[in-house]
Design a protein around this motif. Structure first.
Motif, PDB file in Angstrom:
ATOM      1  N   TYR A 299      -1.248  -0.785  -4.155  1.00 57.55           N
ATOM      2  CA  TYR A 299      -2.561  -0.223  -3.849  1.00 57.55           C
ATOM      3  C   TYR A 299      -2.384   1.181  -3.291  1.00 57.55           C
ATOM      4  CZ  TYR A 299      -7.378  -0.305  -1.999  1.00 57.55           C
ATOM      5  OH  TYR A 299      -8.694  -0.053  -1.736  1.00 57.55           O
TER       6      TYR A 299
ATOM      7  N   GLU B 164      -8.060   1.124   4.931  1.00 60.78           N
ATOM      8  CA  GLU B 164      -7.844   0.330   3.726  1.00 60.78           C
ATOM      9  C   GLU B 164      -6.388  -0.099   3.615  1.00 60.78           C
ATOM     10  OE1 GLU B 164      -9.083   2.026   0.052  1.00 60.78           O
ATOM     11  OE2 GLU B 164     -11.087   2.508   0.797  1.00 60.78           O
TER      12      GLU B 164
ATOM     13  N   ARG C  58     -12.316  -5.029   0.445  1.00 57.63           N
ATOM     14  CA  ARG C  58     -10.958  -5.126   1.015  1.00 57.63           C
ATOM     15  C   ARG C  58     -10.598  -6.583   1.261  1.00 57.63           C
ATOM     16  NH1 ARG C  58     -12.020  -0.379   4.599  1.00 57.63           N
ATOM     17  NH2 ARG C  58     -12.297  -1.828   6.337  1.00 57.63           N
TER      18      ARG C  58
ATOM     19  N   LYS D  36      -7.632  -8.748  -0.859  1.00 57.43           N
ATOM     20  CA  LYS D  36      -6.542  -9.436  -0.165  1.00 57.43           C
ATOM     21  C   LYS D  36      -6.558 -10.926  -0.478  1.00 57.43           C
ATOM     22  CE  LYS D  36      -3.065  -9.782   2.586  1.00 57.43           C
ATOM     23  NZ  LYS D  36      -1.752  -9.296   2.151  1.00 57.43           N
TER      24      LYS D  36
ATOM     25  N   ARG E   3     -17.157  -1.444   0.759  1.00 61.36           N
ATOM     26  CA  ARG E   3     -15.700  -1.259   0.844  1.00 61.36           C
ATOM     27  C   ARG E   3     -15.073  -2.312   1.744  1.00 61.36           C
ATOM     28  NH1 ARG E   3     -16.677   4.287   1.382  1.00 61.36           N
ATOM     29  NH2 ARG E   3     -16.091   4.240   3.588  1.00 61.36           N
ATOM     30  N   ASP E   4     -15.714  -2.569   2.883  1.00 61.14           N
ATOM     31  CA  ASP E   4     -15.197  -3.592   3.801  1.00 61.14           C
ATOM     32  C   ASP E   4     -15.126  -4.951   3.107  1.00 61.14           C
ATOM     33  OD1 ASP E   4     -14.999  -1.710   5.801  1.00 61.14           O
ATOM     34  OD2 ASP E   4     -16.872  -2.282   6.793  1.00 61.14           O
TER      35      ASP E   4
ATOM     36  N   SER F 115       0.844  -1.193   0.000  1.00 59.46           N
ATOM     37  CA  SER F 115       0.000   0.000   0.000  1.00 59.46           C
ATOM     38  C   SER F 115       0.880   1.243   0.000  1.00 59.46           C
ATOM     39  CB  SER F 115      -0.902   0.029   1.242  1.00 59.46           C
ATOM     40  OG  SER F 115      -1.928  -0.916   1.141  1.00 59.46           O
TER      41      SER F 115
ATOM     42  N   SER G 236      -5.439  -2.770   6.254  1.00 58.45           N
ATOM     43  CA  SER G 236      -6.148  -4.055   6.195  1.00 58.45           C
ATOM     44  C   SER G 236      -5.675  -4.944   5.059  1.00 58.45           C
ATOM     45  CB  SER G 236      -7.652  -3.820   6.094  1.00 58.45           C
ATOM     46  OG  SER G 236      -7.978  -3.183   4.874  1.00 58.45           O
ATOM     47  N   VAL G 237      -5.205  -4.367   3.959  1.00 60.84           N
ATOM     48  CA  VAL G 237      -4.841  -5.189   2.802  1.00 60.84           C
ATOM     49  C   VAL G 237      -3.341  -5.410   2.661  1.00 60.84           C
ATOM     50  CG1 VAL G 237      -6.887  -4.459   1.515  1.00 60.84           C
ATOM     51  CG2 VAL G 237      -4.747  -3.213   1.200  1.00 60.84           C
TER      52      VAL G 237
END
Length: 355
Positions: free
Chosen positions: A189, A196, A173, A177, A169-170, A33, A199-200
């Motif tokens: 990303y 975000e 994500r 992943k 969105r949740d 990310s 989490s990924v």
């Protein structure tokens, strides 16, 4: 799959330096990310990776090969855009097939690849529909399939789920992943959303005004932010950075329980250093007697399992993450303590972390 290395990359627009001596490695088959607030240089970095912008200084290496001035086609990078950029007159199937047809790939190979991706992304039942007939999540999966249909060196995503509602969105994500893990592809990303990014990502690169402020695993950055800037970006609710001395007594009492190895370092800097206190480290208790460690509840956000309680004292505020059923109301007085592991100290001049 590919490793990308940026070495001393600088990009200027007239008097404005958008990227300044950026050194960054994107690991093979990892989910990286690139995170930062608007204006930090994320979009410029993405455009430079794609070859849409040329660097003023530095190198871009893809699998060890210098691709600094290579064309976008030569770099073999695939892109999922923020607005998805699906062709409205084409069905989902034809949108996905478009990149391969442009390259003259045989239809049998294209169809086989579409069927494979449709199974992975669970979009087989919508391939006959046009984008206008798809939900936001379905359009998102079609755009991802269009990027994945060809064997690119790296797959770049520019805030691809920013336009979706919170629940979707949740879900996306988790889906992204899982997809990256199953396919073993290199993903980059780009996002301005901390949740975000954390989490990924296997690894996060945080940008600050064109500089790389810190690179590490998300949990590593959260536990040991390199600066006040990074600490304030990581986590929700935002970390408390104390600007005055109203809550100094809480810090003093909490420091007494630290290990002997940390006490001298803190004592040498306190009280001149900048102090930050994580909301989850702030403890609220019933007032036994009015004293230096009391404050007044000024706001409560009840979010189910937990509540964000803001307390105030002498014009300074402090946020605490507390149980959702905590028996408090606005205007109540509370006694405060702090978990010493949630205290971070920073240099008052350059903002770098001391401990």
């Amino acid at each position: 799959m590919a490793e990308i290395r940026l070495e001393g990359v600088t990009k200027r627009y007239g008097a404005v330096t958008a990227l300044d001596d950026v050194n960054l490695t994107i690991d093979t088959a990892a989910f990286t990310s690139v995170f930062g607030p608007p204006g930090s240089g994320k979009s410029v970095l993405l455009r430079i990776l794609l070859g849409l912008e040329q660097v003023d200084e530095g190198k871009i290496l893809i699998n060890g090969q210098d691709m600094t001035f290579a064309s976008p086609r030569e770099r073999n990078l695939a892109m999922v855009f923020q607005n998805l950029a699906l062709f409205p007159h084409l069905t989902a199937r034809n949108n996905i097939a478009f990149p391969m047809r442009r390259r003259g790939t045989a239809e049998t190979e294209i169809e086989a690849k579409i069927d494979e991706l449709a199974n992975v992304l669970s979009i087989g039942h919508i391939l006959h529909k046009k984008p206008a007939a798809l939900s936001g999540g379905e359009r998102q999966r079609v755009a991802i399939a269009r990027a994945l249909i060809r064997e690119a060196a790296v797959y770049l995503m520019d805030e691809p789920i920013a336009a979706l509602d919170a629940r979707l969105r949740d879900a996306m994500r988790v889906e992204l992943k899982r997809l990256q893990s199953e396919l073993g592809k290199t993903f980059i990303y780009v996002t301005h959303d901390c949740d975000e990014a954390m989490s990924v990502a296997d690894k996060m690169a945080i940008l600050e005004n064109g500089h790389v402020a810190q690179v590490d695993r998300p949990d590593g950055i959260y536990a040991a932010p390199a600066s006040v800037y990074v600490a304030e970006l990581m986590g929700s609710p935002r970390i408390n950075v104390l600007s005055g001395s109203q809550f100094a007594d809480i810090i003093v009492e909490s420091l007494k329980s630290l290990s002997e190895s940390r006490v001298p370092q803190i004592q040498s800097g306190y009280p001149d250093c900048r102090i930050a206190l994580r909301p989850e480290a702030v403890r609220l208790h019933q007032v036994s007697e009015q004293g230096a460690n009391t404050a007044c509840v000024s706001d409560i956000e009840r979010l189910g399992a937990f509540a964000i309680v803001t307390v105030s004292k002498g014009g300074e505020s402090l946020r605490s993450v507390s149980p959702g059923d905590i028996p408090l109301a606005v205007g109540d007085d509370v006694c405060l303590t702090a978990d010493p592991d949630g205290i971070l100290l920073f240099d008052p001049d350059n903002g770098s972390r001391l401990i």
